[in-house]
Design an enzyme around this catalytic site. Structure first.
Site, PDB file in Angstrom:
ATOM      1  N   TYR A   1      -5.661   6.822   4.715  1.00 18.13           N
ATOM      2  CA  TYR A   1      -5.900   5.743   3.755  1.00 18.13           C
ATOM      3  C   TYR A   1      -5.127   4.478   4.115  1.00 18.13           C
ATOM      4  O   TYR A   1      -5.692   3.381   4.175  1.00 18.13           O
ATOM      5  CB  TYR A   1      -5.531   6.178   2.332  1.00 18.13           C
ATOM      6  CG  TYR A   1      -5.478   4.988   1.408  1.00 18.13           C
ATOM      7  CD1 TYR A   1      -6.644   4.425   0.922  1.00 18.13           C
ATOM      8  CD2 TYR A   1      -4.261   4.374   1.094  1.00 18.13           C
ATOM      9  CE1 TYR A   1      -6.620   3.289   0.130  1.00 18.13           C
ATOM     10  CE2 TYR A   1      -4.223   3.239   0.300  1.00 18.13           C
ATOM     11  CZ  TYR A   1      -5.407   2.706  -0.180  1.00 18.13           C
ATOM     12  OH  TYR A   1      -5.377   1.572  -0.942  1.00 18.13           O
TER      13      TYR A   1
ATOM     14  N   GLU B   1       0.824  -1.210   0.000  1.00 22.80           N
ATOM     15  CA  GLU B   1       0.000   0.000   0.000  1.00 22.80           C
ATOM     16  C   GLU B   1       0.860   1.263   0.000  1.00 22.80           C
ATOM     17  O   GLU B   1       0.511   2.270  -0.616  1.00 22.80           O
ATOM     18  CB  GLU B   1      -0.944   0.003   1.206  1.00 22.80           C
ATOM     19  CG  GLU B   1      -2.054  -1.028   1.125  1.00 22.80           C
ATOM     20  CD  GLU B   1      -3.005  -0.799  -0.039  1.00 22.80           C
ATOM     21  OE1 GLU B   1      -3.050   0.322  -0.578  1.00 22.80           O
ATOM     22  OE2 GLU B   1      -3.713  -1.750  -0.410  1.00 22.80           O
TER      23      GLU B   1
ATOM     24  N   ASP C   1      -9.218   4.923  -2.040  1.00 19.21           N
ATOM     25  CA  ASP C   1      -8.185   5.375  -2.974  1.00 19.21           C
ATOM     26  C   ASP C   1      -8.864   5.912  -4.229  1.00 19.21           C
ATOM     27  O   ASP C   1     -10.094   6.080  -4.273  1.00 19.21           O
ATOM     28  CB  ASP C   1      -7.222   4.233  -3.304  1.00 19.21           C
ATOM     29  CG  ASP C   1      -7.884   3.086  -4.061  1.00 19.21           C
ATOM     30  OD1 ASP C   1      -9.119   3.134  -4.301  1.00 19.21           O
ATOM     31  OD2 ASP C   1      -7.169   2.127  -4.418  1.00 19.21           O
TER      32      ASP C   1
END
Length: 387
Positions: free
Chosen positions: A155, A72, A173
């Site tokens: 996030y 990520e 996202d």
């Protein structure tokens, strides 16, 4: 003009329904409106069509928090295709938090070189060390604790919590923003509309399989609900999508016009020694390309005067009289997030006895691949060496 008209049309659609409880979506059962989206429909689609990604756990396996975090972090503003080889090299070299934390920052930056947004690499290294010091090399499970770690924002914290620990939260996202904005025909232009999109995403998140749901949304946006020519006929939520019902999927999400940064210019100096070494230095730890390696350059400015460039060239003490800088034809162009850059490149040949000026070092050309040279500097060196 076409893009501006599309944004205007989307904003007008929202204005017509302003003041109602839900400006773009009504509960199922009202005539002419799509039925409400159900997480189960998306999860059933995901079970059949999920992408096989190197960092993703196989069906029935538990996700590895380290791999989730590593992927990520790399995927922020970067494509899966670009990330995959970097992820594989990182995992082979540093298979867990402890090995990554034990590495030097220079090693990590060198391995990251070419992937861009280098603050991610610095923060990732700091985060690995913080996890080893505070949590004995384990990831905390809560979003709140995750967000207290270096480089982990809203996030990434939500992604780790959902995918690695199945916490009932949904990371948002770019792919997920697009899915949700179309699903509800949300007409507030991005980035102002991000909070509204996140609220809608949270209402859809199921109590169980939250990690699969988050990855299903990502896959839906990446493979079906694409920016252009979305494959709406194949979407498991097409019966629930307001934008699809209106035939306006490509209008969403609207985006505010970006202000382009002013062109900056500068000069770069490629000094080559007779023993096939190139002069390099390390940039300051903070700021643009912090901690990365470069050839000496001037400052980069909109009002750069090329006639004054050589006044900022490296000085070689006793060998200075033998230094002749040759201006290379053309310029090296590069685009950063906030501004474009053009560098004029100067080259000089020096004898092998020439010492490196203070703050610089000679590195063998054959060893450049081991240095943390960002893409810009790789282009500059190639241009200066005539490659």
């Amino acid at each position: 003009m076409a893009r501006r008209s599309a944004i205007g049309k989307a904003v007008t659609l929202a204005a017509k329904t302003h003041g109602k409880k839900s400006s773009a979506f009504r509960p199922p059962g009202q005539r002419g409106q799509p039925r409400g989206p159900h997480a189960g429909d998306l999860l059933a689609w995901y079970d059949r069509h999920r992408r096989a990604l190197p960092w993703r756990a196989r069906p029935g396996e538990r996700s590895n928090p380290y791999r989730v975090w590593l992927s990520e972090t790399m995927l922020q503003q970067t494509t899966v295709k670009a990330v995959a080889p970097y992820y594989a090299r990182f995992l082979a070299r540093w298979p867990d938090l402890n090995t990554l934390a034990a590495a030097s920052l220079d090693e990590v930056l060198a391995a990251w070189a070419g992937l861009g947004y280098y603050a991610r690499a610095r923060n990732m290294h700091a985060c690995a060390r913080a996890l080893v010091e505070r949590y004995n090399g384990q990831f905390p499970e809560s979003e709140g604790a995750l967000r207290e770690l270096p480089g982990i924002g809203a996030y990434t914290a939500a992604a780790i919590a959902a995918i690695a620990f199945d916490q009932a939260t949904t990371p948002v996202d770019g792919n997920i923003e697009r899915v949700i904005a179309r699903l509800y025909a949300l007409a507030t232009p991005l980035p102002a509309g991000k909070a509204e999109i996140a609220r809608h995403a949270r209402t859809l998140t199921p109590a169980s399989r939250a990690g699969d749901f988050a990855q299903a949304l990502m896959d839906l946006g990446a493979t079906i609900c694409t920016p252009k020519k979305p494959a709406c006929a194949l979407c498991p939520w097409n019966a629930s999508c307001v934008a699809h019902a209106r035939g306006e999927a490509e209008l969403f999400p609207p985006r505010a016009a970006k202000r382009e940064g002013e062109l900056r210019r500068g000069a770069a100096f490629v000094a080559r020694r007779a023993d096939d070494c190139v002069l390099l230095r390390t940039r300051p730890a903070r700021g643009l390309l912090g901690g990365m390696v470069e050839v000496p350059t001037t400052a980069w400015a909109a009002d750069f005067d090329d006639r004054q460039a050589l006044a900022e060239a490296p000085r070689f003490g006793a060998w200075q009289k033998r230094v002749a800088w040759r201006k290379m034809a053309g310029v090296v162009r590069h685009v950063f997030t906030h501004f474009p850059l053009e560098l004029t490149v100067y080259r000089s040949e020096l004898p092998r006895q020439a010492a490196a000026p203070v703050g610089t070092r000679w590195i063998a050309i054959a060893e450049l691949s081991n240095e943390a040279l960002p893409s810009l500097m790789r282009k500059v060196v190639a241009h200066g060496l005539g490659r």
